[in-house]
Design a protein around this motif. Structure first.
Motif, PDB file in Angstrom:
ATOM      1  N   ASP A 124     -56.666  51.605  83.270  1.00 56.06           N
ATOM      2  CA  ASP A 124     -56.232  50.851  84.458  1.00 56.06           C
ATOM      3  C   ASP A 124     -55.203  49.860  84.125  1.00 56.06           C
ATOM      4  O   ASP A 124     -55.030  49.324  82.945  1.00 56.06           O
ATOM      5  CB  ASP A 124     -57.461  49.948  85.076  1.00 56.06           C
ATOM      6  CG  ASP A 124     -58.430  50.862  85.543  1.00 56.06           C
ATOM      7  OD1 ASP A 124     -58.047  51.810  86.233  1.00 56.06           O
ATOM      8  OD2 ASP A 124     -59.502  50.684  85.348  1.00 56.06           O
ATOM      9  N   ALA A 125     -54.302  49.519  85.130  1.00 57.72           N
ATOM     10  CA  ALA A 125     -53.234  48.575  84.798  1.00 57.72           C
ATOM     11  C   ALA A 125     -53.582  47.118  84.952  1.00 57.72           C
ATOM     12  O   ALA A 125     -54.522  46.897  85.651  1.00 57.72           O
ATOM     13  CB  ALA A 125     -51.867  48.830  85.800  1.00 57.72           C
ATOM     14  N   GLU A 126     -53.460  46.316  84.006  1.00 60.67           N
ATOM     15  CA  GLU A 126     -53.478  45.053  83.984  1.00 60.67           C
ATOM     16  C   GLU A 126     -52.030  44.177  84.072  1.00 60.67           C
ATOM     17  O   GLU A 126     -51.386  44.397  83.438  1.00 60.67           O
ATOM     18  CB  GLU A 126     -54.426  44.586  83.151  1.00 60.67           C
ATOM     19  CG  GLU A 126     -55.941  45.288  82.861  1.00 60.67           C
ATOM     20  CD  GLU A 126     -56.620  44.898  81.648  1.00 60.67           C
ATOM     21  OE1 GLU A 126     -56.024  44.074  80.843  1.00 60.67           O
ATOM     22  OE2 GLU A 126     -57.996  45.015  81.673  1.00 60.67           O
ATOM     23  N   VAL A 127     -52.447  42.968  84.841  1.00 58.26           N
ATOM     24  CA  VAL A 127     -51.216  42.112  84.571  1.00 58.26           C
ATOM     25  C   VAL A 127     -51.639  41.064  83.770  1.00 58.26           C
ATOM     26  O   VAL A 127     -52.698  40.233  83.809  1.00 58.26           O
ATOM     27  CB  VAL A 127     -50.925  41.698  86.014  1.00 58.26           C
ATOM     28  CG1 VAL A 127     -49.686  40.487  86.070  1.00 58.26           C
ATOM     29  CG2 VAL A 127     -50.611  42.744  87.167  1.00 58.26           C
ATOM     30  N   VAL A 128     -51.014  40.637  82.428  1.00 59.18           N
ATOM     31  CA  VAL A 128     -51.175  39.798  81.523  1.00 59.18           C
ATOM     32  C   VAL A 128     -49.789  38.784  81.156  1.00 59.18           C
ATOM     33  O   VAL A 128     -48.758  39.416  81.615  1.00 59.18           O
ATOM     34  CB  VAL A 128     -51.754  40.473  80.361  1.00 59.18           C
ATOM     35  CG1 VAL A 128     -52.920  41.130  80.544  1.00 59.18           C
ATOM     36  CG2 VAL A 128     -50.461  41.395  79.637  1.00 59.18           C
ATOM     37  N   CYS A 129     -50.227  37.771  80.802  1.00 60.47           N
ATOM     38  CA  CYS A 129     -49.107  36.828  80.480  1.00 60.47           C
ATOM     39  C   CYS A 129     -48.207  37.821  79.113  1.00 60.47           C
ATOM     40  O   CYS A 129     -48.782  38.080  78.084  1.00 60.47           O
ATOM     41  CB  CYS A 129     -49.459  35.437  79.718  1.00 60.47           C
ATOM     42  SG  CYS A 129     -48.419  34.452  79.058  1.00 60.47           S
ATOM     43  N   SER A 130     -46.982  37.478  79.306  1.00 62.00           N
ATOM     44  CA  SER A 130     -46.132  38.477  78.535  1.00 62.00           C
ATOM     45  C   SER A 130     -46.086  37.559  77.047  1.00 62.00           C
ATOM     46  O   SER A 130     -45.905  38.011  75.889  1.00 62.00           O
ATOM     47  CB  SER A 130     -44.600  38.217  78.771  1.00 62.00           C
ATOM     48  OG  SER A 130     -44.055  37.025  79.094  1.00 62.00           O
ATOM     49  N   HIS A 131     -46.755  36.316  76.868  1.00 66.52           N
ATOM     50  CA  HIS A 131     -46.598  35.229  75.881  1.00 66.52           C
ATOM     51  C   HIS A 131     -48.120  35.389  75.144  1.00 66.52           C
ATOM     52  O   HIS A 131     -48.140  36.017  73.948  1.00 66.52           O
ATOM     53  CB  HIS A 131     -46.472  33.735  76.131  1.00 66.52           C
ATOM     54  CG  HIS A 131     -46.490  33.149  74.954  1.00 66.52           C
ATOM     55  ND1 HIS A 131     -45.572  33.134  74.162  1.00 66.52           N
ATOM     56  CD2 HIS A 131     -47.445  32.051  74.548  1.00 66.52           C
ATOM     57  CE1 HIS A 131     -45.867  32.081  73.051  1.00 66.52           C
ATOM     58  NE2 HIS A 131     -46.996  31.657  73.411  1.00 66.52           N
ATOM     59  N   CYS A 132     -49.308  35.025  75.811  1.00 69.80           N
ATOM     60  CA  CYS A 132     -50.585  35.180  75.288  1.00 69.80           C
ATOM     61  C   CYS A 132     -51.431  36.321  75.386  1.00 69.80           C
ATOM     62  O   CYS A 132     -52.331  36.604  74.870  1.00 69.80           O
ATOM     63  CB  CYS A 132     -51.357  33.934  75.426  1.00 69.80           C
ATOM     64  SG  CYS A 132     -51.913  33.777  77.242  1.00 69.80           S
ATOM     65  N   LYS A 133     -50.877  37.306  76.506  1.00 71.29           N
ATOM     66  CA  LYS A 133     -51.414  38.413  76.642  1.00 71.29           C
ATOM     67  C   LYS A 133     -52.917  38.198  77.554  1.00 71.29           C
ATOM     68  O   LYS A 133     -53.702  39.162  77.765  1.00 71.29           O
ATOM     69  CB  LYS A 133     -51.884  39.461  75.507  1.00 71.29           C
ATOM     70  CG  LYS A 133     -50.590  39.550  74.528  1.00 71.29           C
ATOM     71  CD  LYS A 133     -49.743  40.416  75.497  1.00 71.29           C
ATOM     72  CE  LYS A 133     -48.243  40.643  74.503  1.00 71.29           C
ATOM     73  NZ  LYS A 133     -46.958  40.892  75.282  1.00 71.29           N
ATOM     74  N   GLN A 134     -53.148  37.049  77.990  1.00 69.45           N
ATOM     75  CA  GLN A 134     -54.455  36.721  78.828  1.00 69.45           C
ATOM     76  C   GLN A 134     -53.874  37.106  80.257  1.00 69.45           C
ATOM     77  O   GLN A 134     -52.787  37.242  80.621  1.00 69.45           O
ATOM     78  CB  GLN A 134     -54.581  35.550  78.673  1.00 69.45           C
ATOM     79  CG  GLN A 134     -55.194  34.936  77.590  1.00 69.45           C
ATOM     80  CD  GLN A 134     -56.516  35.505  76.884  1.00 69.45           C
ATOM     81  OE1 GLN A 134     -57.238  35.803  77.503  1.00 69.45           O
ATOM     82  NE2 GLN A 134     -56.390  36.099  75.828  1.00 69.45           N
ATOM     83  N   PRO A 135     -55.111  37.608  81.102  1.00 68.90           N
ATOM     84  CA  PRO A 135     -54.801  38.125  82.347  1.00 68.90           C
ATOM     85  C   PRO A 135     -54.165  36.832  83.358  1.00 68.90           C
ATOM     86  O   PRO A 135     -54.464  35.821  83.120  1.00 68.90           O
ATOM     87  CB  PRO A 135     -56.213  38.439  82.933  1.00 68.90           C
ATOM     88  CG  PRO A 135     -57.018  38.840  81.571  1.00 68.90           C
ATOM     89  CD  PRO A 135     -56.407  37.790  80.522  1.00 68.90           C
ATOM     90  N   LEU A 136     -53.147  37.348  83.987  1.00 70.42           N
ATOM     91  CA  LEU A 136     -52.711  36.472  85.046  1.00 70.42           C
ATOM     92  C   LEU A 136     -53.495  36.649  86.553  1.00 70.42           C
ATOM     93  O   LEU A 136     -53.588  37.740  86.801  1.00 70.42           O
ATOM     94  CB  LEU A 136     -51.106  36.838  85.459  1.00 70.42           C
ATOM     95  CG  LEU A 136     -50.108  36.418  84.131  1.00 70.42           C
ATOM     96  CD1 LEU A 136     -48.794  37.218  84.678  1.00 70.42           C
ATOM     97  CD2 LEU A 136     -50.307  35.139  83.623  1.00 70.42           C
ATOM     98  N   THR A 137     -53.774  35.430  87.021  1.00 72.80           N
ATOM     99  CA  THR A 137     -54.619  35.317  88.210  1.00 72.80           C
ATOM    100  C   THR A 137     -54.125  34.228  89.146  1.00 72.80           C
ATOM    101  O   THR A 137     -53.143  33.536  88.616  1.00 72.80           O
ATOM    102  CB  THR A 137     -56.180  34.988  88.189  1.00 72.80           C
ATOM    103  OG1 THR A 137     -56.228  33.691  87.622  1.00 72.80           O
ATOM    104  CG2 THR A 137     -56.637  35.947  87.035  1.00 72.80           C
ATOM    105  N   SER A 138     -54.239  34.446  90.228  1.00 70.53           N
ATOM    106  CA  SER A 138     -53.693  33.258  91.447  1.00 70.53           C
ATOM    107  C   SER A 138     -54.194  31.932  90.934  1.00 70.53           C
ATOM    108  O   SER A 138     -53.621  30.829  91.184  1.00 70.53           O
ATOM    109  CB  SER A 138     -54.107  33.776  92.742  1.00 70.53           C
ATOM    110  OG  SER A 138     -55.518  33.727  92.735  1.00 70.53           O
ATOM    111  N   GLN A 139     -55.522  32.090  90.347  1.00 77.20           N
ATOM    112  CA  GLN A 139     -55.877  30.694  89.656  1.00 77.20           C
ATOM    113  C   GLN A 139     -55.367  30.106  88.621  1.00 77.20           C
ATOM    114  O   GLN A 139     -55.574  28.806  88.251  1.00 77.20           O
ATOM    115  CB  GLN A 139     -57.534  30.644  89.467  1.00 77.20           C
ATOM    116  CG  GLN A 139     -58.157  31.066  90.845  1.00 77.20           C
ATOM    117  CD  GLN A 139     -58.217  32.731  91.132  1.00 77.20           C
ATOM    118  OE1 GLN A 139     -58.062  33.311  90.397  1.00 77.20           O
ATOM    119  NE2 GLN A 139     -58.443  32.734  92.490  1.00 77.20           N
ATOM    120  N   ASN A 140     -54.703  31.012  87.875  1.00 79.01           N
ATOM    121  CA  ASN A 140     -54.205  30.196  86.594  1.00 79.01           C
ATOM    122  C   ASN A 140     -52.484  30.424  86.248  1.00 79.01           C
ATOM    123  O   ASN A 140     -52.089  30.323  85.215  1.00 79.01           O
ATOM    124  CB  ASN A 140     -54.972  30.855  85.273  1.00 79.01           C
ATOM    125  CG  ASN A 140     -54.640  32.426  85.080  1.00 79.01           C
ATOM    126  OD1 ASN A 140     -53.483  32.732  85.686  1.00 79.01           O
ATOM    127  ND2 ASN A 140     -55.395  32.799  84.274  1.00 79.01           N
TER     128      ASN A 140
END
Length: 176
Positions: A124-140
């Motif tokens: 599945d596709a996931e949207v992650v930070c290009s720097h730390c690779k953690q998921p991007l969410t509307s909360q963070n």
């Protein structure tokens, strides 16, 4: 009725939506990712009116997501190939599909799965930070004006509120 253009808005999402314009355009791109290249194949697979398909393909070629190439000269026939920009749109299609699989698929599960050829697993596709690779969410994630944002707009009170420019507790340190 002429639709309002979003092409010059200081927002990449608005500009992308201006390009897409309707539901047919992403579906045309989806078919291109499935390997469809010829007008009649697009028309047959989508069941789209020929004039609508002509307009969508013209717009995709004009925007640089597809290129129109001659594959037969007698009579002249064209195929539509994804450009680098068009191939790069795959992540958008994959992310929209992942959302649909999560929120719109029935009890039987997703209608289509994506096999990642590199590792051999369904993915599945996931949207992650290009720097730390953690998921991007509307909360963070906190939106802030980027280098292409028009400085004149930053003077408007509604824009200043949107980006918390006058709120030192929420203002990014490097925003001036």
């Amino acid at each position: 009725m002429k639709r309002t253009s979003l092409a010059n808005w200081p927002c990449s999402l608005a500009r992308t939506m201006d390009l897409l314009g309707d539901w047919w355009t992403p579906l045309v791109l989806r078919e291109a990712f499935y390997g469809i290249r010829r007008f009649d194949e697009f028309q047959q697979e989508l069941g789209i009116a020929r004039n609508t398909l002509s307009e969508r393909l013209r717009r995709l070629v004009e925007a640089g997501l597809m290129e129109k190439c001659v594959y037969e000269t007698m009579p002249v026939r064209h195929e539509y190939l994804l450009t680098e920009s068009g191939r790069d749109f795959y992540g958008v299609i994959a992310t929209m599909t992942a959302w649909g699989d999560r929120w719109l698929a029935g009890a039987a599960g997703p209608p289509i799965v994506a096999r990642h050829d590199t590792c051999g697993h369904d993915a599945d596709a996931e949207v992650v930070c290009s720097h730390c690779k953690q998921p991007l969410t509307s909360q963070n994630v906190t939106p802030r004006p980027g280098p292409g944002y028009p400085p004149k707009l930053l003077e408007r009170p509604n824009i200043r509120r949107r980006f918390h420019i006058d709120d030192p507790d929420r203002q990014p340190a490097d925003l001036t």
